[in-house]
Design a protein around this motif. Structure first.
Motif: not given
Length: 127
Positions: A78-94
């Motif tokens: 398993t891989a984990y992507l920790q996303m902090n300080s999110l911005k509106p421009e990070d909105t997407a399908v990952y």
């Protein structure tokens, strides 16, 4: 055949955090190089982050460097992507991706290098 299942997406306010998971199963080896890509509405899919199968090497897009951290649990595949300080421009399908054809420290940053893909998980960051 390797299956990848992403989880952890959702709606978060700007400045918030989310952790995405990508669980791999079905392969004969756990030595997958793994990566995350994202696609926003009306835009092409772009690279986000990658990690070698050993976990010793990582690479990030400039747009997420310092805010996102990619790690993996080799035993759990398993891989984990920790996303902090999110911005509106990070909105997407990952979407996560995996490939078995790499060395222990190799990171793959281009889509065509990956053989297996997950179905994607939506991340929405409100302003």
């Amino acid at each position: 055949q390797v299956q990848l299942v992403e989880s952890g997406g959702g709606l978060v306010q700007a400045g918030g955090s989310l952790r995405l998971s990508c669980a791999a199963s079905g392969g004969t080896s756990s030595r997958y190089a793994m990566g995350w890509f994202r696609q926003a509405p009306g835009k092409e899919r772009e690279f986000v982050a990658a990690i070698s199968w050993s976990g010793s090497s990582t690479y990030y897009a400039d747009s997420v460097k310092g805010r996102f951290t990619l790690s993996r649990d080799v035993a759990k595949n398993t891989a984990y992507l920790q996303m902090n300080s999110l911005k509106p421009e990070d909105t997407a399908v990952y979407s996560c991706a995996a490939d078995l054809r790499t060395g222990a420290t190799t990171v793959l940053t281009t889509q065509r290098r990956y053989e297996y893909w997950g179905q994607g998980t939506q991340v929405t960051v409100s302003s």
